[in-house]
Design an enzyme around this catalytic site. Structure first.
Site, PDB file in Angstrom:
ATOM      1  N   ARG A 147      39.598  32.666  40.702  1.00  0.00           N
ATOM      2  CA  ARG A 147      40.501  32.968  41.878  1.00  0.00           C
ATOM      3  C   ARG A 147      41.938  33.359  41.360  1.00  0.00           C
ATOM      4  O   ARG A 147      42.566  32.810  40.536  1.00  0.00           O
ATOM      5  CB  ARG A 147      40.696  31.872  42.447  1.00  0.00           C
ATOM      6  CG  ARG A 147      39.269  30.960  42.976  1.00  0.00           C
ATOM      7  CD  ARG A 147      39.802  29.785  43.505  1.00  0.00           C
ATOM      8  NE  ARG A 147      38.554  29.115  43.709  1.00  0.00           N
ATOM      9  CZ  ARG A 147      37.735  28.220  43.123  1.00  0.00           C
ATOM     10  NH1 ARG A 147      38.194  28.178  41.602  1.00  0.00           N
ATOM     11  NH2 ARG A 147      36.842  27.531  43.505  1.00  0.00           N
TER      12      ARG A 147
ATOM     13  N   SER B  52      31.295  33.309  46.426  1.00  0.00           N
ATOM     14  CA  SER B  52      30.140  32.874  47.149  1.00  0.00           C
ATOM     15  C   SER B  52      29.535  33.780  48.031  1.00  0.00           C
ATOM     16  O   SER B  52      28.332  33.401  48.771  1.00  0.00           O
ATOM     17  CB  SER B  52      30.480  31.534  47.945  1.00  0.00           C
ATOM     18  OG  SER B  52      31.189  30.650  47.014  1.00  0.00           O
TER      19      SER B  52
ATOM     20  N   VAL C  16      44.028  51.517  33.914  1.00  0.00           N
ATOM     21  CA  VAL C  16      45.385  51.889  33.820  1.00  0.00           C
ATOM     22  C   VAL C  16      46.430  51.038  33.009  1.00  0.00           C
ATOM     23  O   VAL C  16      46.362  49.891  32.977  1.00  0.00           O
ATOM     24  CB  VAL C  16      45.958  51.737  35.589  1.00  0.00           C
ATOM     25  CG1 VAL C  16      47.283  52.157  35.518  1.00  0.00           C
ATOM     26  CG2 VAL C  16      45.025  52.675  36.539  1.00  0.00           C
TER      27      VAL C  16
ATOM     28  N   SER D 111      40.020  33.787  48.196  1.00  0.00           N
ATOM     29  CA  SER D 111      39.141  33.727  49.512  1.00  0.00           C
ATOM     30  C   SER D 111      40.189  33.397  50.583  1.00  0.00           C
ATOM     31  O   SER D 111      41.191  32.839  50.435  1.00  0.00           O
ATOM     32  CB  SER D 111      38.406  32.282  49.267  1.00  0.00           C
ATOM     33  OG  SER D 111      37.534  32.266  50.182  1.00  0.00           O
TER      34      SER D 111
ATOM     35  N   ILE E  28      44.998  37.786  46.347  1.00  0.00           N
ATOM     36  CA  ILE E  28      43.783  38.140  47.465  1.00  0.00           C
ATOM     37  C   ILE E  28      42.682  37.320  47.161  1.00  0.00           C
ATOM     38  O   ILE E  28      41.504  37.953  46.435  1.00  0.00           O
ATOM     39  CB  ILE E  28      43.371  39.666  47.576  1.00  0.00           C
ATOM     40  CG1 ILE E  28      44.643  40.453  47.694  1.00  0.00           C
ATOM     41  CG2 ILE E  28      42.478  39.606  48.753  1.00  0.00           C
ATOM     42  CD1 ILE E  28      45.541  40.404  48.657  1.00  0.00           C
TER      43      ILE E  28
ATOM     44  N   HIS F  15      33.476  34.274  56.214  1.00  0.00           N
ATOM     45  CA  HIS F  15      34.049  32.934  56.538  1.00  0.00           C
ATOM     46  C   HIS F  15      34.355  33.133  58.110  1.00  0.00           C
ATOM     47  O   HIS F  15      34.910  34.304  58.431  1.00  0.00           O
ATOM     48  CB  HIS F  15      35.251  32.569  55.871  1.00  0.00           C
ATOM     49  CG  HIS F  15      34.690  31.708  54.417  1.00  0.00           C
ATOM     50  ND1 HIS F  15      34.087  30.907  54.165  1.00  0.00           N
ATOM     51  CD2 HIS F  15      35.309  32.325  53.145  1.00  0.00           C
ATOM     52  CE1 HIS F  15      33.965  30.656  52.797  1.00  0.00           C
ATOM     53  NE2 HIS F  15      34.534  31.482  52.343  1.00  0.00           N
TER      54      HIS F  15
ATOM     55  N   CYS G 215       9.987  39.262  38.079  1.00  0.00           N
ATOM     56  CA  CYS G 215      10.441  37.991  38.974  1.00  0.00           C
ATOM     57  C   CYS G 215      11.223  38.299  40.264  1.00  0.00           C
ATOM     58  O   CYS G 215      10.664  37.641  41.013  1.00  0.00           O
ATOM     59  CB  CYS G 215      11.571  37.030  38.070  1.00  0.00           C
ATOM     60  SG  CYS G 215      11.003  36.649  36.350  1.00  0.00           S
TER      61      CYS G 215
HETATM   62  C1  LIG Z   1      35.043  31.345  43.083  1.00  0.00           C
HETATM   63  C2  LIG Z   1      35.166  32.418  44.254  1.00  0.00           C
HETATM   64  C3  LIG Z   1      34.555  32.238  45.542  1.00  0.00           C
HETATM   65  C4  LIG Z   1      34.875  33.071  46.551  1.00  0.00           C
HETATM   66  N1  LIG Z   1      34.200  32.891  47.804  1.00  0.00           N
HETATM   67  C5  LIG Z   1      34.498  33.750  48.690  1.00  0.00           C
HETATM   68  C6  LIG Z   1      33.868  33.592  49.887  1.00  0.00           C
HETATM   69  O1  LIG Z   1      32.793  33.143  50.048  1.00  0.00           O
HETATM   70  N2  LIG Z   1      34.037  34.551  50.941  1.00  0.00           N
HETATM   71  C7  LIG Z   1      35.229  35.476  51.027  1.00  0.00           C
HETATM   72  O2  LIG Z   1      35.450  35.980  51.857  1.00  0.00           O
HETATM   73  N3  LIG Z   1      36.090  35.354  49.874  1.00  0.00           N
HETATM   74  C8  LIG Z   1      35.671  34.701  48.739  1.00  0.00           C
HETATM   75  N4  LIG Z   1      36.362  34.736  47.397  1.00  0.00           N
HETATM   76  C9  LIG Z   1      37.574  35.832  47.666  1.00  0.00           C
HETATM   77  C10 LIG Z   1      36.934  37.230  47.288  1.00  0.00           C
HETATM   78  O3  LIG Z   1      35.864  37.012  46.264  1.00  0.00           O
HETATM   79  C11 LIG Z   1      38.218  37.995  46.751  1.00  0.00           C
HETATM   80  O4  LIG Z   1      39.173  37.793  47.467  1.00  0.00           O
HETATM   81  C12 LIG Z   1      37.711  39.335  46.547  1.00  0.00           C
HETATM   82  O5  LIG Z   1      36.479  39.601  45.847  1.00  0.00           O
HETATM   83  C13 LIG Z   1      38.952  40.168  45.983  1.00  0.00           C
HETATM   84  O6  LIG Z   1      38.603  41.404  45.797  1.00  0.00           O
HETATM   85  P1  LIG Z   1      39.590  42.394  44.944  1.00  0.00           P
HETATM   86  O7  LIG Z   1      39.292  43.643  45.108  1.00  0.00           O
HETATM   87  O8  LIG Z   1      41.044  42.028  45.425  1.00  0.00           O
HETATM   88  O9  LIG Z   1      39.534  41.947  43.507  1.00  0.00           O
HETATM   89  P2  LIG Z   1      38.368  42.392  42.070  1.00  0.00           P
HETATM   90  O10 LIG Z   1      36.987  42.264  42.786  1.00  0.00           O
HETATM   91  O11 LIG Z   1      38.696  41.476  40.997  1.00  0.00           O
HETATM   92  O12 LIG Z   1      38.755  43.885  42.010  1.00  0.00           O
HETATM   93  C14 LIG Z   1      39.911  44.110  41.312  1.00  0.00           C
HETATM   94  C15 LIG Z   1      39.594  45.162  40.229  1.00  0.00           C
HETATM   95  O13 LIG Z   1      40.613  45.911  39.689  1.00  0.00           O
HETATM   96  C16 LIG Z   1      40.100  46.168  38.295  1.00  0.00           C
HETATM   97  N5  LIG Z   1      41.516  46.337  37.415  1.00  0.00           N
HETATM   98  C17 LIG Z   1      42.195  45.447  36.923  1.00  0.00           C
HETATM   99  N6  LIG Z   1      43.242  45.912  36.050  1.00  0.00           N
HETATM  100  C18 LIG Z   1      42.978  47.028  36.290  1.00  0.00           C
HETATM  101  C19 LIG Z   1      43.649  48.121  35.448  1.00  0.00           C
HETATM  102  N7  LIG Z   1      44.730  47.959  34.802  1.00  0.00           N
HETATM  103  N8  LIG Z   1      43.126  49.624  35.751  1.00  0.00           N
HETATM  104  C20 LIG Z   1      42.116  49.642  36.726  1.00  0.00           C
HETATM  105  N9  LIG Z   1      41.396  48.932  37.141  1.00  0.00           N
HETATM  106  C21 LIG Z   1      41.827  47.621  37.125  1.00  0.00           C
HETATM  107  C22 LIG Z   1      39.280  45.196  37.947  1.00  0.00           C
HETATM  108  O14 LIG Z   1      38.575  45.580  36.950  1.00  0.00           O
HETATM  109  C23 LIG Z   1      38.428  44.588  39.277  1.00  0.00           C
HETATM  110  O15 LIG Z   1      37.401  45.313  39.143  1.00  0.00           O
HETATM  111  C24 LIG Z   1      35.900  33.946  46.431  1.00  0.00           C
HETATM  112  C25 LIG Z   1      36.623  34.224  45.228  1.00  0.00           C
HETATM  113  C26 LIG Z   1      36.094  33.208  44.116  1.00  0.00           C
HETATM  114  C27 LIG Z   1      36.995  33.416  42.882  1.00  0.00           C
END
Ligand SMILES: Cc1cc2nc3c(=O)[nH]c(=O)nc-3n(C[C@H](O)[C@H](O)[C@H](O)COP(=O)(O)OP(=O)(O)OC[C@H]3O[C@@H](n4cnc5c(N)ncnc54)[C@H](O)[C@@H]3O)c2cc1C
Ligand SMILES: Cc1cc2nc3c(=O)[nH]c(=O)nc-3n(C[C@H](O)[C@H](O)[C@H](O)COP(=O)(O)OP(=O)(O)OC[C@H]3O[C@@H](n4cnc5c(N)ncnc54)[C@H](O)[C@@H]3O)c2cc1C
Lengths: 490, 442
Positions: free
Chosen positions: A316, A48, A173, A350, A348, A52, A416
């Protein structure tokens, strides 16, 4: 000789890139491995985008702590990283008196968590703030903000890279083992590259449970939970300024279907919440799309069908507590049971976007510091400038100046979203070396408007071929082999 | 261009035409098929030929214009903000403005297609541009949703280019495009068309792998049990056009629904701001869009000349009829044709039914007899060749219809032309000379 690092971060999402950048504040050799062709291709591109205020999360949890602390880094951090940020504020709406206690509970939880700027307001005030929204009461959050989640991720990554981190895209990985003799981990990717690192930080989002089990089994299992959205045309942005949420559903699955303005001027409606098996299943479903449309029309009767320009979904990474059976589970940030230098970040969800700078600080100060002396990197530059100026948001005078300096700012490629050739070219030459169509989308918003690339895809494909010398069959949408073209016909 | 030429003819001299593409002509430049100009130029032309004719006239008159220049904003007082690489940012105040900004295509969202978002999903006009102007291969096995003219034209184009068009689905129970286009684009190539059916979901993670479809009842509700899956790597949506009216919106004009509200003079609620062509309502023929451009020019010229008379003549009535598909062209209609052995005339957009008792007209008779003998069709395609020492994309058409079976081999032969000295040229195919006319696009 394989390349050897102090810290290897796995995952180029908002959390992994924040950690990589945080680590470059110290004299550490940092590597970030991302399996996709760009950063921000996982959860961090489909959420989103809300910063927050911190009243939705259980008091005393890591979520609450990092949410409130994370928020406090903004907007300063957004300015440093040149990421568009807007203090849009938020209303959580109680439709009738029966829902008021929920708001009071949220307010109290928020106060306990230390989230700033909260109050409960009545009908008249709601109407004054958002004339098209109706409700009996609302929790009014004055500190809730929005940010572009993928631009934040890209900015963290570019900043980390500029400060010395090595960022490898298309590095999937697939195996990690411990080399006791060398006191390091050996990290193997699908393309058979090998990296060595003294410490590993697993920040692989929806795959973090899998990555956690690479060196040895561990207990955490993720339950992917899909959230589908509709994107409304920027034309609809005049209907709404603030984020508008309902009272959240009691099952703890999420925050309920809400309306969120985006930095680009769209409105998001969603997300739904449905558990699934495949953490990469980003499909949308007819029943949910219909439901979201219905709710959108109810909330904003002025909408027209043509305002719905795109649907998408995000997933999520949910953890269940097997002992209590409850769905609320906190972020898991802990060392691998078998290897203390293998740090896992699991679940990890929201508010992970908001929490990202706080999580990064915690990871480096609490864990990295145990194995490395944190010597300040004197050359660390906190400022990152986006190479791209979005003409869409500039005044005519500012555009005139830009075109004077760089005439290609005068040629519009995406009608656009009003994206110029200069913007697309600068995006193509991004410092991370991402070359997919999605990489251009995330950096410029080209192809994301109401025609959904109908007019500009041919032009952008032309630029990729002419400017980068790419062959048509090497133009990918996002993932490797997501080929848009099979070749030339002439 | 039609408006500007007409304005010039009425003595207006202070005209500026602004076009964001790199050439004049609009959408016509990518419509390399024939079917244009029968009423406006009394001759059947391809889109690029039509556009070239008009731009020659326009350029001959010396009317000022800018290409590669986009109007990015317009205020209610008709101040336009324009950006271009060559002129930078300009702000121009006009006494009158004619918006002839065309339309854009609806996407999969218009019919709520669920599923994944892999590579391989296109709109028909986008595919047309990629294939005709960029010479890109966009897939192999194609499903098309929508039986509007663009969908039908693309089905033929893809088939000629060696793609396999598996099927065309249409939500409505009847054909949405011109009947001649079903005949010459689908029937000629044996491409099946299914009415009352739509794609519900796209599957595949990297590239499209299949689509799911469902049949719809007369209320457009899905019929349970009718779901089917089709393997394909490409999906093309031809699900309608929508007016490009963002400038009108930014100038604050009134709308009725999606459509700009206008008076009998084609004037919007902003005085002196006019709309013409596809930007106002969708024209199935370019000829109609051009004629409308001329009519609107007349209004605009009167507006500039004599405001009072203009006001007294302007009535609150809509001066055009919105396009409605002929609901009669349903499955039963095509069954009847087959039973009766009638053929549909494709000589002009009228689409008369021909039989030995009724040939429609002289050309209808010729067509009927020829069909009996063996189908002949005009070949249109694009080539890349050197012309006047520059390598260019040219659209090419055969001057006469060719035997149907010769279309693909001759098309492939044309690809080998490296250099051409004249836009009128001929090639030798098995002893017969085939005459061609080309239009350079770049
Ligand atoms: C529907 C939804 C709405 C949300 N809204 C909010 C909000 O409004 N505000 C807020 O604060 N949070 C929100 N969140 C939470 C927030 O988006 C996440 O907590 C955050 O983006 C997580 O980031 P991350 O880096 O942990 O995960 P990701 O962004 O998923 O990063 C993980 C990365 O690891 C990579 N990866 C996976 N496996 C491997 C591998 N084996 N080797 C190399 N790379 C790999 C993936 O390709 C990916 O790019 C929301 C989540 C969802 C799903
Ligand atoms: C695929 C297809 C097949 C067709 N087949 C036939 C056929 O067989 N026979 C037939 O007679 N007709 C056919 N038509 C219809 C015919 O081509 C159109 O009705 C006609 O060309 C529309 O002309 P127009 O000037 O209204 O719009 P367009 O040709 O779309 O022109 C609008 C122009 O405005 C420019 N513009 C828009 N906004 C701006 C801005 N802000 N600043 C600067 N410039 C701007 C655009 O770049 C464009 O060049 C077909 C159409 C399509 C799309």
């Amino acid at each position: 000789m394989h390349e050897s690092y102090d810290i290897c971060v796995i995952g180029g999402g908002v959390v992994g890139t924040a950690i990589a950048r945080e680590a470059t504040k110290y004299c550490l050799k940092v590597l970030l491995l991302e399996r996709c062709g760009d950063v921000a291709e996982g959860i961090s591109k489909a959420n989103s985008g809300v910063l927050h205020a911190g009243f939705n999360v259980k008091s005393g949890s890591l979520k609450a702590r990092f949410n409130v602390e994370g928020l406090s880094f903004f907007p300063e951090l957004a300015y440093q990283l040149d990421v568009p940020y807007r203090l849009c504020k938020k209303l959580v709406i109680a439709k009738d008196d029966s829902e008021l206690p929920y708001l009071e509970k949220l307010l109290e939880q928020g106060k306990k968590n230390g989230s700033p700027g909260l109050s409960i307001i009545g009908e008249a005030e709601i109407r004054r703030l958002e004339p098209l929204i109706s409700g009996r009461y609302a929790l009014y959050s004055q500190r809730t903000a929005i940010i572009s989640p993928y631009e934040l991720t890209i900015a963290y990554a570019e900043s980390a890279q500029a400060n010395g981190a090595d960022i490898r895209l298309l590095a999937d990985v697939c195996a990690i083992e411990r080399d006791e003799a060398e006191d390091c981990f050996i990290i193997r990717t699908a393309d058979e590259s090998i990296f060595r690192s003294r410490m590993v930080v697993n920040s692989a989002g929806n795959h973090s449970d899998k990555v956690a089990s690479f060196p040895a089994e561990q207990k955490h299992r993720l339950h992917p939970c899909k959230g589908e959205y509709y994107v409304l045309d920027t034309d609809a942005s005049r209907f709404l300024k603030m984020a508008v949420y309902p009272v959240p559903p009691a099952d703890g699955s999420g925050l309920g279907v809400h309306l969120t303005p985006t930095i680009n001027g769209n409105i998001l409606i969603g997300p739904s919440a449905d558990y699934l098996d495949d953490p990469d299943d980003l499909s949308t479903t007819k029943p949910v799309m219909e439901l979201l449309k219905k709710e959108a029309f109810e909330l904003l009767p002025a909408l027209r069908s043509a305002n719905f320009i795109k649907s998408y979904s995000g997933i999520r990474p949910k953890l269940f507590n097997s002992e209590t059976g409850k769905t609320f589970e906190d972020f898991v940030i802990e060392q691998h049971p078998a290897f203390s230098r293998y740090l896992n970040l699991i679940g990890i969800e929201s508010p992970g976007l908001t929490a990202s700078p706080a999580i990064a600080k915690y990871v480096v100060e609490q864990f990295v510091s145990r194995y490395f002396p944190l010597i300040e990197n004197e050359r660390f530059n906190p400022i990152r400038k986006s190479p791209i100026r979005r003409t869409k948001f500039l005044t005519p005078d500012a555009i005139r100046k830009l075109i004077d300096e760089n005439p290609t700012y005068g040629e519009v490629i995406c009608r656009c979203e009003q994206v110029s050739k200069a913007e697309v070219l600068l995006a193509l030459r991004n410092p991370l070396g991402a070359k997919t169509l999605n990489a251009i989308k995330k950096r410029t918003h080209a192809m994301m408007g109401r025609c959904q690339s109908g007019f500009c895809l041919p032009k952008i494909a032309g630029l990729l071929m002419d400017e980068l010398g790419m062959e048509p069959d090497a133009i990918y949408r996002d993932e490797p082999d997501s080929r848009v073209f099979l070749g030339r016909s002439r | 261009m039609a408006s500007a030429i007409a304005l010039f003819g009425m003595g207006v001299r202070d005209i500026l035409l602004i076009e964001r593409n790199n050439s004049l002509g609009g959408i016509l430049n990518q419509c390399i098929h024939t079917g244009f100009g029968l009423s406006y130029y009394k001759e059947e032309l391809t889109g690029p030929e039509y556009s070239m004719r008009m731009s020659r006239r326009f350029l001959d008159l010396g009317i000022p214009y800018q290409t590669d220049a986009m109007v990015i904003g317009m205020e209610g007082d008709k101040v336009l903000t324009i950006t271009s690489e060559c002129h930078g940012l300009q702000q121009i105040k006009a006494k009158a403005v004619i918006l002839a900004t065309g339309c854009r295509e609806r996407t999969r969202e218009a019919i709520e297609v669920a599923g994944s978002r892999p590579a391989g999903v296109f709109t028909a006009g986008q595919a047309q541009n990629l294939i005709n102007l960029r010479h890109l291969r966009i897939g192999k096995k194609v499903i098309i949703q929508g039986s509007g003219d663009i969908g039908l034209i693309m089905a033929r184009r893809l088939q000629l280019e060696g793609y396999e068009v598996i099927k065309v689905f249409e939500r409505l129970p009847f054909l949405s495009g011109l009947i001649r286009n079903k005949i010459q684009c689908l029937d000629d190539y044996g491409i099946p068309l299914e009415f009352g059916a739509q794609i519900t979901s796209i599957n595949g993670r990297k590239r499209v792998e299949s689509v799911d479809m469902v049949s719809l009842d007369s209320e457009f509700r899905p019929i349970a049990g009718s779901e089917k899956r089709y393997a394909c790597d490409t999906v093309i949506f031809s699900v309608g056009l929508i007016q490009e009216m963002e400038l009108g919106r930014s100038a604050g004009i009134a709308f009725s629904g999606q459509v700009p509200s206008i008076n009998s003079k084609f004037e919007t609620s902003v005085p002196g701001l006019f709309v013409a062509g596809n930007a106002l309502h969708i024209h199935d023929l370019a000829d109609g869009a051009s004629l409308e451009g001329e009519i609107v020019a007349k209004s605009a010229s009167l507006y500039l000349e004599d405001r009072e008379r203009f006001r007294s003549e302007a009535k609150a009535e809509i001066p055009y009829r919105a396009l409605e598909p002929d609901q009669g062209h349903d499955a039963a209609f095509f069954d009847r044709l087959r039973e009766k052995g009638q053929i549909v005339c494709i000589v002009c957009p009228k689409g008369c039914l021909l039989s030995p008792d009724d040939y429609g007209c002289k050309r209808g008779k010729e067509h009927f007899l020829q069909e009996r003998h063996g189908k002949k069709r005009i070949l249109t395609t694009t080539i890349v060749a050197e012309y006047q020492n520059v390598e260019r994309t040219l659209t090419v058409r055969s001057k006469d219809p060719l035997p149907f079976d010769a279309l693909v081999p001759v098309k492939d032969m044309l690809r080998k032309i490296g250099k051409m000295d004249s836009l009128d040229f001929s090639v030798d195919s098995g002893g017969t000379r085939i005459e061609f006319a080309a239009v350079p696009l770049s």
